[in-house]
Write a protein that holds these residues in place. Sequence first.
Motif, PDB file in Angstrom:
ATOM      1  N   LEU A 122      50.848  85.427  84.132  1.00  0.00           N
ATOM      2  CA  LEU A 122      50.641  84.105  83.549  1.00  0.00           C
ATOM      3  C   LEU A 122      50.108  83.124  84.586  1.00  0.00           C
ATOM      4  N   THR A 123      49.187  82.284  84.125  1.00  0.00           N
ATOM      5  CA  THR A 123      48.775  81.144  84.944  1.00  0.00           C
ATOM      6  C   THR A 123      49.662  79.952  84.627  1.00  0.00           C
ATOM      7  N   TRP A 124      49.904  79.736  83.309  1.00  0.00           N
ATOM      8  CA  TRP A 124      50.733  78.625  82.862  1.00  0.00           C
ATOM      9  C   TRP A 124      51.618  79.022  81.693  1.00  0.00           C
ATOM     10  N   PHE A 125      52.822  78.479  81.687  1.00  0.00           N
ATOM     11  CA  PHE A 125      53.773  78.615  80.582  1.00  0.00           C
ATOM     12  C   PHE A 125      53.939  77.224  79.985  1.00  0.00           C
ATOM     13  N   VAL A 126      53.543  77.066  78.709  1.00  0.00           N
ATOM     14  CA  VAL A 126      53.598  75.760  78.047  1.00  0.00           C
ATOM     15  C   VAL A 126      54.547  75.864  76.855  1.00  0.00           C
ATOM     16  N   PRO A 127      55.826  75.630  77.083  1.00  0.00           N
ATOM     17  CA  PRO A 127      56.806  75.751  76.004  1.00  0.00           C
ATOM     18  C   PRO A 127      56.959  74.456  75.224  1.00  0.00           C
ATOM     19  N   HIS A 128      57.628  74.549  74.095  1.00  0.00           N
ATOM     20  CA  HIS A 128      58.025  73.353  73.354  1.00  0.00           C
ATOM     21  C   HIS A 128      58.858  72.462  74.261  1.00  0.00           C
TER      22      HIS A 128
ATOM     23  N   LYS B 139      54.873  77.483  87.391  1.00  0.00           N
ATOM     24  CA  LYS B 139      53.886  77.748  86.350  1.00  0.00           C
ATOM     25  C   LYS B 139      54.220  77.033  85.036  1.00  0.00           C
ATOM     26  N   VAL B 140      55.335  76.320  85.001  1.00  0.00           N
ATOM     27  CA  VAL B 140      55.792  75.682  83.772  1.00  0.00           C
ATOM     28  C   VAL B 140      55.192  74.282  83.646  1.00  0.00           C
ATOM     29  N   VAL B 141      54.545  74.009  82.519  1.00  0.00           N
ATOM     30  CA  VAL B 141      54.026  72.670  82.240  1.00  0.00           C
ATOM     31  C   VAL B 141      55.133  71.862  81.577  1.00  0.00           C
ATOM     32  N   LEU B 142      55.508  70.762  82.198  1.00  0.00           N
ATOM     33  CA  LEU B 142      56.573  69.894  81.693  1.00  0.00           C
ATOM     34  C   LEU B 142      56.018  68.513  81.372  1.00  0.00           C
TER      35      LEU B 142
ATOM     36  N   GLY C  90      59.467  62.903  75.536  1.00  0.00           N
ATOM     37  CA  GLY C  90      60.626  63.319  74.766  1.00  0.00           C
ATOM     38  C   GLY C  90      60.268  64.518  73.912  1.00  0.00           C
ATOM     39  N   ASN C  91      61.124  64.821  72.950  1.00  0.00           N
ATOM     40  CA  ASN C  91      60.877  65.932  72.035  1.00  0.00           C
ATOM     41  C   ASN C  91      60.049  65.415  70.862  1.00  0.00           C
ATOM     42  N   THR C  92      58.786  65.813  70.818  1.00  0.00           N
ATOM     43  CA  THR C  92      57.899  65.385  69.731  1.00  0.00           C
ATOM     44  C   THR C  92      57.686  66.497  68.712  1.00  0.00           C
ATOM     45  N   SER C  93      58.629  67.430  68.642  1.00  0.00           N
ATOM     46  CA  SER C  93      58.613  68.514  67.657  1.00  0.00           C
ATOM     47  C   SER C  93      57.274  69.260  67.683  1.00  0.00           C
ATOM     48  N   ALA C  94      56.596  69.387  66.546  1.00  0.00           N
ATOM     49  CA  ALA C  94      55.372  70.194  66.483  1.00  0.00           C
ATOM     50  C   ALA C  94      54.241  69.628  67.329  1.00  0.00           C
ATOM     51  N   ALA C  95      54.360  68.373  67.763  1.00  0.00           N
ATOM     52  CA  ALA C  95      53.307  67.771  68.585  1.00  0.00           C
ATOM     53  C   ALA C  95      53.468  68.086  70.064  1.00  0.00           C
ATOM     54  N   SER C  96      54.614  68.625  70.465  1.00  0.00           N
ATOM     55  CA  SER C  96      54.905  68.701  71.906  1.00  0.00           C
ATOM     56  C   SER C  96      53.990  69.663  72.653  1.00  0.00           C
ATOM     57  N   ILE C  97      53.716  70.836  72.095  1.00  0.00           N
ATOM     58  CA  ILE C  97      52.868  71.800  72.800  1.00  0.00           C
ATOM     59  C   ILE C  97      51.423  71.309  72.909  1.00  0.00           C
ATOM     60  N   PRO C  98      50.781  70.836  71.809  1.00  0.00           N
ATOM     61  CA  PRO C  98      49.405  70.366  71.983  1.00  0.00           C
ATOM     62  C   PRO C  98      49.306  69.126  72.875  1.00  0.00           C
ATOM     63  N   LEU C  99      50.330  68.270  72.877  1.00  0.00           N
ATOM     64  CA  LEU C  99      50.341  67.146  73.810  1.00  0.00           C
ATOM     65  C   LEU C  99      50.371  67.658  75.252  1.00  0.00           C
ATOM     66  N   ALA C 100      51.204  68.662  75.503  1.00  0.00           N
ATOM     67  CA  ALA C 100      51.313  69.226  76.851  1.00  0.00           C
ATOM     68  C   ALA C 100      50.031  69.954  77.248  1.00  0.00           C
TER      69      ALA C 100
ATOM     70  N   MET D 157      50.671  80.913  78.097  1.00  0.00           N
ATOM     71  CA  MET D 157      51.645  81.279  77.076  1.00  0.00           C
ATOM     72  C   MET D 157      52.218  80.010  76.459  1.00  0.00           C
ATOM     73  N   ILE D 158      52.145  79.902  75.111  1.00  0.00           N
ATOM     74  CA  ILE D 158      52.828  78.824  74.416  1.00  0.00           C
ATOM     75  C   ILE D 158      54.005  79.416  73.647  1.00  0.00           C
ATOM     76  N   GLU D 159      55.082  78.622  73.540  1.00  0.00           N
ATOM     77  CA  GLU D 159      56.309  79.149  72.917  1.00  0.00           C
ATOM     78  C   GLU D 159      57.142  78.001  72.384  1.00  0.00           C
ATOM     79  N   ALA D 160      57.820  78.209  71.239  1.00  0.00           N
ATOM     80  CA  ALA D 160      58.630  77.140  70.666  1.00  0.00           C
ATOM     81  C   ALA D 160      59.711  77.701  69.763  1.00  0.00           C
ATOM     82  N   ILE D 161      60.777  76.911  69.606  1.00  0.00           N
ATOM     83  CA  ILE D 161      61.819  77.176  68.619  1.00  0.00           C
ATOM     84  C   ILE D 161      62.039  75.908  67.811  1.00  0.00           C
ATOM     85  N   GLY D 162      62.223  76.065  66.508  1.00  0.00           N
ATOM     86  CA  GLY D 162      62.457  74.914  65.638  1.00  0.00           C
ATOM     87  C   GLY D 162      63.583  75.180  64.666  1.00  0.00           C
ATOM     88  N   GLY D 163      64.002  74.133  63.986  1.00  0.00           N
ATOM     89  CA  GLY D 163      65.080  74.244  63.010  1.00  0.00           C
ATOM     90  C   GLY D 163      64.780  75.296  61.966  1.00  0.00           C
ATOM     91  N   GLY D 164      65.825  75.945  61.540  1.00  0.00           N
ATOM     92  CA  GLY D 164      65.670  76.991  60.524  1.00  0.00           C
ATOM     93  C   GLY D 164      66.499  78.239  60.737  1.00  0.00           C
TER      94      GLY D 164
END
Length: 325
Positions: free
Chosen positions: A246-252, A272-275, A281-291, A308-315
């Motif tokens: 990986l070059t970058w890890f862009v998680p939720h 390698k983690v983009v923060l 803050g936590n912008t839910s579905a917007a957080s990864i594309p913002l990052a 690598m993009i990765e996320a977990i959400g309610g459900g």
Amino acid sequence: MAVTRSVVVGTGSALPARLVTNDELTKTVDTSDEWIVQRTGIRQRYLAGAGETTSTLGIAAAKAALDDAGLGPEDIDLVLCATSTPDHTFPSVATQIQAGLGIRSGFAFDIQAVCAGFVYGVSTADKFIASGSVRRALVVGAETFSRILDWEDRTTCVLFGDGAGAIVLEAQDGEGTNEDRGVLTSHLRSDGRHREKLYVDGGPGSTGTTGHLRMEGKEVFRFAVGSVTDVIADAFAATGTSADDLTWFVPHQANRRIIEASADKLGIDRGKVVLTVDRHGNTSAASIPLALDAARKDGRIKRRDLVMIEAIGGGFTWGAALIRW
């Protein structure tokens, strides 16, 4: 073997005008900057004001992505918007973005997978592109979570912010190897048994009200770190890659402690983690594309990087995608 890949050719983002620091929140909520930063890594967030909605933010982010790609509304065949905070029960935010951009062809629809929505959107758009159904897709993550928060619940209201991010995916020919640019693989999961751990206590089909976000923070943390790394492992297995590649890890961007604990568990170097959780803050579905947009605009993410993009959400919903930039 020749394949069609979904290549990222543009990124964009949009934030509300109002920036709210932790110190400002202490005037109305029983909390402190130290408490918020220590537990989440969040220092500020943006909150939507009058005239700012999920669709207006989504339109602005999508327009920025189109401009970045050097494309116009006539070039887009599909608009996908990942959101849990639509302006209206219907029509979809995606159709409002489509109209706002002047897109007169193709089709548009929303995806509801909460914080994992953008990963679901990327995977869905990739399938349409790979099948030959569309040539270019706008994938947008847009949220105004401030409007479903209980501002008397200090354990949740300090965590979230509003905003939107977008990418343009374009069909390009690849050779079927990991060196191809584009989405190399994506993996999605869900488990509806965990509803009570993160949900909104209202809806048009139940209470007839919008409701407020409710969360069992410790349970979400435990699940996020302990269980959702399976989709990342699946992505590595599908491509024969590893954390070292990986070059970058862009998680939720939900919580700095969750992000760092997950990276450590997977053997991903923290460098390698983009923060961006500290800024947004936590912008839910917007957080990864913002990052993604932030990291590309500041020069971190470059052409041919493995992201690598990765996320977990309610459900719960969760997913990961491996992208050669």
